[in-house]
Motif scaffolding. Structure first.
Motif, PDB file in Angstrom:
ATOM      1  N   ALA A  62       0.721  -1.242   0.154  1.00  0.00           N
ATOM      2  CA  ALA A  62      -0.029   0.137  -0.078  1.00  0.00           C
ATOM      3  C   ALA A  62       0.691   1.176   0.166  1.00  0.00           C
ATOM      4  CB  ALA A  62      -0.887   0.075   1.387  1.00  0.00           C
ATOM      5  N   ASP A  63       1.693   1.333   0.542  1.00  0.00           N
ATOM      6  CA  ASP A  63       2.898   2.379   0.741  1.00  0.00           C
ATOM      7  C   ASP A  63       3.366   2.725  -0.788  1.00  0.00           C
ATOM      8  OD1 ASP A  63       4.293   0.162   0.875  1.00  0.00           O
ATOM      9  OD2 ASP A  63       6.114   1.005   1.796  1.00  0.00           O
ATOM     10  N   LEU A  64       3.530   1.667  -1.582  1.00  0.00           N
ATOM     11  CA  LEU A  64       4.153   2.184  -2.910  1.00  0.00           C
ATOM     12  C   LEU A  64       3.029   2.164  -4.040  1.00  0.00           C
ATOM     13  CD1 LEU A  64       7.086  -0.603  -2.900  1.00  0.00           C
ATOM     14  CD2 LEU A  64       7.105   1.874  -2.228  1.00  0.00           C
ATOM     15  N   ALA A 106       1.911   5.867  -9.991  1.00  0.00           N
ATOM     16  CA  ALA A 106       2.665   5.243 -11.533  1.00  0.00           C
ATOM     17  C   ALA A 106       3.957   4.661 -10.999  1.00  0.00           C
ATOM     18  CB  ALA A 106       3.159   6.708 -12.333  1.00  0.00           C
ATOM     19  N   GLU A 107       4.242   3.627 -12.088  1.00  0.00           N
ATOM     20  CA  GLU A 107       5.645   2.914 -12.088  1.00  0.00           C
ATOM     21  C   GLU A 107       6.565   3.168 -13.082  1.00  0.00           C
ATOM     22  OE1 GLU A 107       6.463  -1.878 -12.204  1.00  0.00           O
ATOM     23  OE2 GLU A 107       4.485  -1.163 -11.480  1.00  0.00           O
ATOM     24  N   VAL A 108       7.501   3.490 -12.770  1.00  0.00           N
ATOM     25  CA  VAL A 108       8.856   3.776 -13.878  1.00  0.00           C
ATOM     26  C   VAL A 108       9.775   2.516 -13.466  1.00  0.00           C
ATOM     27  CG1 VAL A 108      10.660   5.352 -14.349  1.00  0.00           C
ATOM     28  CG2 VAL A 108       8.452   6.075 -13.682  1.00  0.00           C
ATOM     29  N   THR A 109      10.154   1.536 -14.637  1.00  0.00           N
ATOM     30  CA  THR A 109      11.145   0.835 -14.492  1.00  0.00           C
ATOM     31  C   THR A 109      12.454   1.163 -15.119  1.00  0.00           C
ATOM     32  OG1 THR A 109       9.145  -0.865 -14.942  1.00  0.00           O
ATOM     33  CG2 THR A 109      11.421  -1.422 -15.223  1.00  0.00           C
ATOM     34  N   ILE A 110      13.544   1.045 -14.307  1.00  0.00           N
ATOM     35  CA  ILE A 110      14.907   1.702 -14.761  1.00  0.00           C
ATOM     36  C   ILE A 110      15.709   0.450 -14.751  1.00  0.00           C
ATOM     37  CG2 ILE A 110      16.497   2.977 -13.702  1.00  0.00           C
ATOM     38  CD1 ILE A 110      14.636   4.730 -12.488  1.00  0.00           C
ATOM     39  N   ALA A 111      16.300   0.416 -15.699  1.00  0.00           N
ATOM     40  CA  ALA A 111      17.641  -0.495 -15.993  1.00  0.00           C
ATOM     41  C   ALA A 111      18.780  -0.176 -15.233  1.00  0.00           C
ATOM     42  CB  ALA A 111      17.722  -0.916 -17.532  1.00  0.00           C
ATOM     43  N   VAL A 112      19.395  -0.782 -14.275  1.00  0.00           N
ATOM     44  CA  VAL A 112      20.579  -0.295 -13.888  1.00  0.00           C
ATOM     45  C   VAL A 112      21.684  -1.318 -13.946  1.00  0.00           C
ATOM     46  CG1 VAL A 112      19.374   0.908 -11.881  1.00  0.00           C
ATOM     47  CG2 VAL A 112      20.192  -1.795 -11.667  1.00  0.00           C
ATOM     48  N   SER A 113      22.975  -0.938 -13.721  1.00  0.00           N
ATOM     49  CA  SER A 113      24.232  -1.690 -14.000  1.00  0.00           C
ATOM     50  C   SER A 113      24.080  -3.363 -13.659  1.00  0.00           C
ATOM     51  CB  SER A 113      25.394  -1.040 -13.272  1.00  0.00           C
ATOM     52  OG  SER A 113      25.196  -1.133 -11.842  1.00  0.00           O
ATOM     53  N   GLY A 114      24.430  -4.164 -14.279  1.00  0.00           N
ATOM     54  CA  GLY A 114      24.587  -5.543 -13.943  1.00  0.00           C
ATOM     55  C   GLY A 114      23.321  -6.261 -14.694  1.00  0.00           C
ATOM     56  N   GLY A 115      22.518  -5.442 -15.504  1.00  0.00           N
ATOM     57  CA  GLY A 115      21.084  -6.106 -16.141  1.00  0.00           C
ATOM     58  C   GLY A 115      20.241  -6.130 -15.281  1.00  0.00           C
ATOM     59  N   TYR A 125       0.263  12.857  -8.714  1.00  0.00           N
ATOM     60  CA  TYR A 125      -0.286  14.113  -8.417  1.00  0.00           C
ATOM     61  C   TYR A 125       0.774  15.212  -8.102  1.00  0.00           C
ATOM     62  CZ  TYR A 125      -4.825  11.768  -8.156  1.00  0.00           C
ATOM     63  OH  TYR A 125      -6.009  10.729  -8.376  1.00  0.00           O
ATOM     64  N   ASP A 126       1.806  14.727  -7.521  1.00  0.00           N
ATOM     65  CA  ASP A 126       2.924  15.636  -7.095  1.00  0.00           C
ATOM     66  C   ASP A 126       4.304  15.306  -7.522  1.00  0.00           C
ATOM     67  OD1 ASP A 126       3.507  13.746  -5.312  1.00  0.00           O
ATOM     68  OD2 ASP A 126       2.775  14.759  -3.467  1.00  0.00           O
ATOM     69  N   GLY A 127       4.387  14.073  -8.108  1.00  0.00           N
ATOM     70  CA  GLY A 127       5.773  13.700  -8.599  1.00  0.00           C
ATOM     71  C   GLY A 127       6.710  13.133  -7.421  1.00  0.00           C
ATOM     72  N   ARG A 128       6.105  12.783  -6.472  1.00  0.00           N
ATOM     73  CA  ARG A 128       7.011  12.512  -5.311  1.00  0.00           C
ATOM     74  C   ARG A 128       7.154  10.765  -5.538  1.00  0.00           C
ATOM     75  NH1 ARG A 128       5.271  10.522  -0.445  1.00  0.00           N
ATOM     76  NH2 ARG A 128       3.050  11.028  -1.009  1.00  0.00           N
ATOM     77  N   VAL A 129       8.568  10.492  -5.139  1.00  0.00           N
ATOM     78  CA  VAL A 129       8.867   9.006  -5.077  1.00  0.00           C
ATOM     79  C   VAL A 129       8.298   8.395  -4.004  1.00  0.00           C
ATOM     80  CG1 VAL A 129      10.940   7.389  -5.167  1.00  0.00           C
ATOM     81  CG2 VAL A 129      10.868   9.449  -6.964  1.00  0.00           C
ATOM     82  N   LEU A 130       7.830   7.397  -4.017  1.00  0.00           N
ATOM     83  CA  LEU A 130       7.140   6.566  -2.874  1.00  0.00           C
ATOM     84  C   LEU A 130       8.084   5.393  -2.500  1.00  0.00           C
ATOM     85  CD1 LEU A 130       3.624   6.410  -3.984  1.00  0.00           C
ATOM     86  CD2 LEU A 130       4.362   8.028  -2.607  1.00  0.00           C
ATOM     87  N   GLY A 131       8.850   4.810  -3.339  1.00  0.00           N
ATOM     88  CA  GLY A 131       9.700   3.927  -3.129  1.00  0.00           C
ATOM     89  C   GLY A 131      10.255   2.977  -4.261  1.00  0.00           C
ATOM     90  N   ALA A 132      11.031   1.957  -3.911  1.00  0.00           N
ATOM     91  CA  ALA A 132      11.174   1.195  -5.325  1.00  0.00           C
ATOM     92  C   ALA A 132      11.112  -0.496  -4.741  1.00  0.00           C
ATOM     93  CB  ALA A 132      12.517   1.567  -5.635  1.00  0.00           C
ATOM     94  N   LEU A 133      11.061  -1.200  -5.845  1.00  0.00           N
ATOM     95  CA  LEU A 133      11.286  -2.792  -5.602  1.00  0.00           C
ATOM     96  C   LEU A 133      12.019  -3.361  -6.886  1.00  0.00           C
ATOM     97  CD1 LEU A 133       7.481  -3.657  -4.524  1.00  0.00           C
ATOM     98  CD2 LEU A 133       9.573  -3.838  -3.003  1.00  0.00           C
ATOM     99  N   PRO A 134      12.594  -4.370  -6.328  1.00  0.00           N
ATOM    100  CA  PRO A 134      12.977  -5.017  -8.038  1.00  0.00           C
ATOM    101  C   PRO A 134      11.852  -5.199  -8.878  1.00  0.00           C
ATOM    102  CG  PRO A 134      14.025  -6.334  -6.050  1.00  0.00           C
ATOM    103  CD  PRO A 134      12.880  -5.282  -5.291  1.00  0.00           C
ATOM    104  N   ASP A 135      12.340  -5.026 -10.207  1.00  0.00           N
ATOM    105  CA  ASP A 135      11.211  -5.127 -11.226  1.00  0.00           C
ATOM    106  C   ASP A 135      10.516  -6.822 -10.946  1.00  0.00           C
ATOM    107  OD1 ASP A 135       9.603  -4.602 -13.576  1.00  0.00           O
ATOM    108  OD2 ASP A 135      10.977  -6.100 -14.720  1.00  0.00           O
ATOM    109  N   ARG A 136       9.434  -6.708 -11.031  1.00  0.00           N
ATOM    110  CA  ARG A 136       8.266  -7.978 -11.022  1.00  0.00           C
ATOM    111  C   ARG A 136       8.703  -8.424  -9.289  1.00  0.00           C
ATOM    112  NH1 ARG A 136       8.124 -11.184 -16.545  1.00  0.00           N
ATOM    113  NH2 ARG A 136       7.103  -9.270 -17.654  1.00  0.00           N
TER     114      ARG A 136
END
Length: 454
Positions: A62-64, A106-115, A125-136
């Motif tokens: 819920a927090d994300l 909204a969800e933005v998927t980002i490719a980082v180093s190492g694949g 609504y305000d563009g504030r980042v709520l947090g992140a998880l590994p993709d899927r």
């Protein structure tokens, strides 16, 4: 031999034939259950949970995934959300997922180093980042990979395919064993109490009668995801014409990359190759422009936009909502913003539409809450079926022995049964291979028991 003795022998053979057939079917029903029951329990538990993936994910994360609605504020531009996500997690933005509802992030998927890929969640609504998880990396994606055994690698996925074929065999032999033979109970009613074995026999038989059709349906509609049969059938059905039906693909350059490698897609589009953006000597359009185009084309809310990372790449908007009619994939030229390919469920062929319908029902999507409730009841019944089978076997088996049902007096009765098994083996090669292995093991067991009896 007198005519009387010949007549008596024929009468004895006629009386023994149904009993022999019953024993042969019972024996293979036992083998099918021995192999399938652990898989059925796992599939029923994980599948029942996955039916309610959206509310469970929304609660656990819920927090994300959940945001407060700000009625007096619109959404910030997608490019601003991507920029905020990149400040939080440096890398290359490869995917943007539109909020499905007013309370969704909204969800933005980002490719980082190492694949590795990371999913960054942003308040639209305000563009504030709520947090992140590994993709899927949500709890429901974990449940999904456990359900398919993809979590444990390709060999385990092959076992799921084999289990699907054996589950169909289990239902077919179970119906024969259930078929009324002059008994007054245990057909549609349950006799006795849990202290007696007949209670568990009746519970197993009656439950199997009502849930058998669901097991067959789920086994067949789950086959398209299998690693061997599903992959080969998909290649045969969708591998020509770049994976697109005639009339959908226009004269645009195509790459060797497949859509399924870049974005989660429908079964019918796993072989679809990605188009390329011809260079027009102009600057690429922005993500905001691409999203505006997808909105104008009417893609269902919650669609995903794959962001081009090369000069020949395209913007791909894809969405697979509960309503099959709203499934859609649109590829945009990253320079002109014009649609190169616009693919929807209505463009699939008859086989593709039938398979996609089965998959959608299998996932509890096609008919909303009714679909979820019916399939969750079926999953619960499958668990009851497996538990009652185990208890019934435990109460019946001789002490210190496995309790394999006895062989028929006339082994020739196996011939017809094995012919039916061979047909299934041709349709599903891995299942056929497993049937041969089980047949060899059965012959070995018979060979070991005969000297012991002597």
């Amino acid at each position: 031999m007198t005519d009387l003795s010949i007549g008596q022998e024929r009468a004895a053979l006629a009386a023994r034939a149904p009993s022999d057939l019953y024993r042969a079917v019972w024996r293979w029903h036992f083998y099918a259950g021995l192999f399938v029951l652990p898989f059925l329990i796992s599939l029923a538990i994980t599948g029942g949970l996955y039916l309610f993936r959206d509310p469970i994910d929304a609660f656990v994360h819920a927090d994300l995934k959940q945001v407060a609605v700000k009625a007096d504020a619109g959404h910030v531009p997608p490019s601003a959300m991507v920029a905020a996500a990149l400040r939080f997690q440096p890398g290359t933005a490869v995917k943007f997922t539109d909020p499905a509802t007013a309370t969704s992030s909204a969800e933005v998927t980002i490719a980082v180093s190492g694949g590795e890929k990371r999913a960054v969640y942003v308040d639209p609504y305000d563009g504030r980042v709520l947090g992140a998880l590994p993709d899927r990396g949500t709890i429901m994606w974990t449940i999904r990979t456990l359900h398919s055994l993809k979590y444990f690698g390709s060999f385990a996925r092959a076992l799921i395919e084999i289990a699907g074929g054996w589950a169909i065999l289990l239902v077919a032999t179970g119906i024969y064993l259930w078929w009324p033979r002059r008994q007054t109970g245990g057909v549609l009613t349950i006799r006795a109490t849990p202290a007696r074995r007949v209670f568990w026999r009746d519970l197993h038989a009656v439950t199997g009668l009502f849930v058998g059709g669901f097991i067959v349906f789920l086994a067949i509609t789950g086959m398209p995801w299998s690693g061997v049969w599903g992959a080969k059938v998909n290649e045969w059905a969708n591998g020509s014409n770049f994976g697109y039906p005639a009339g959908v693909r226009i004269a645009v350059p195509m790459s060797d990359e497949h859509l399924d490698h870049l974005a989660k897609t429908s079964w019918s589009l796993e072989q679809a190759q990605m188009p390329q953006s011809p260079s027009h000597g102009m600057a690429p359009i922005s993500l905001d422009d691409a999203v505006a185009t997808f909105d104008r084309l009417g893609l269902h809310r919650g669609y995903t936009v794959n962001i081009p990372t090369t000069a020949m790449g395209v913007y791909t908007g894809s969405v697979y909502p509960a309503d099959l009619a709203q499934q859609r994939v649109v590829h945009l030229d990253q320079y002109s913003g014009k649609p190169l390919i616009d693919m929807s469920y209505g463009d699939y062929g008859p086989l593709g539409r039938a398979l996609e319908w089965g998959i959608n029902v299998h996932m509890g999507q096609q008919y909303g809450l009714a679909d979820q409730l019916v399939l969750s009841a079926a999953c619960l019944a499958i668990i009851v079926l497996c538990v009652s089978a185990a208890i019934m076997w435990w109460k019946r088996r001789p002490k210190g022995r496995l309790g394999i049902p006895p062989l028929p007096a006339d082994p020739r009765v196996f011939r017809g049964l094995l012919a039916l098994l061979a047909i299934g083996g041709v349709l599903f090669p891995l299942v056929g291979l497993s049937l041969l292995v089980m047949l060899a093991l059965d012959r070995a067991v018979i060979g070991l028991r005969r000297p012991a009896r002597r």
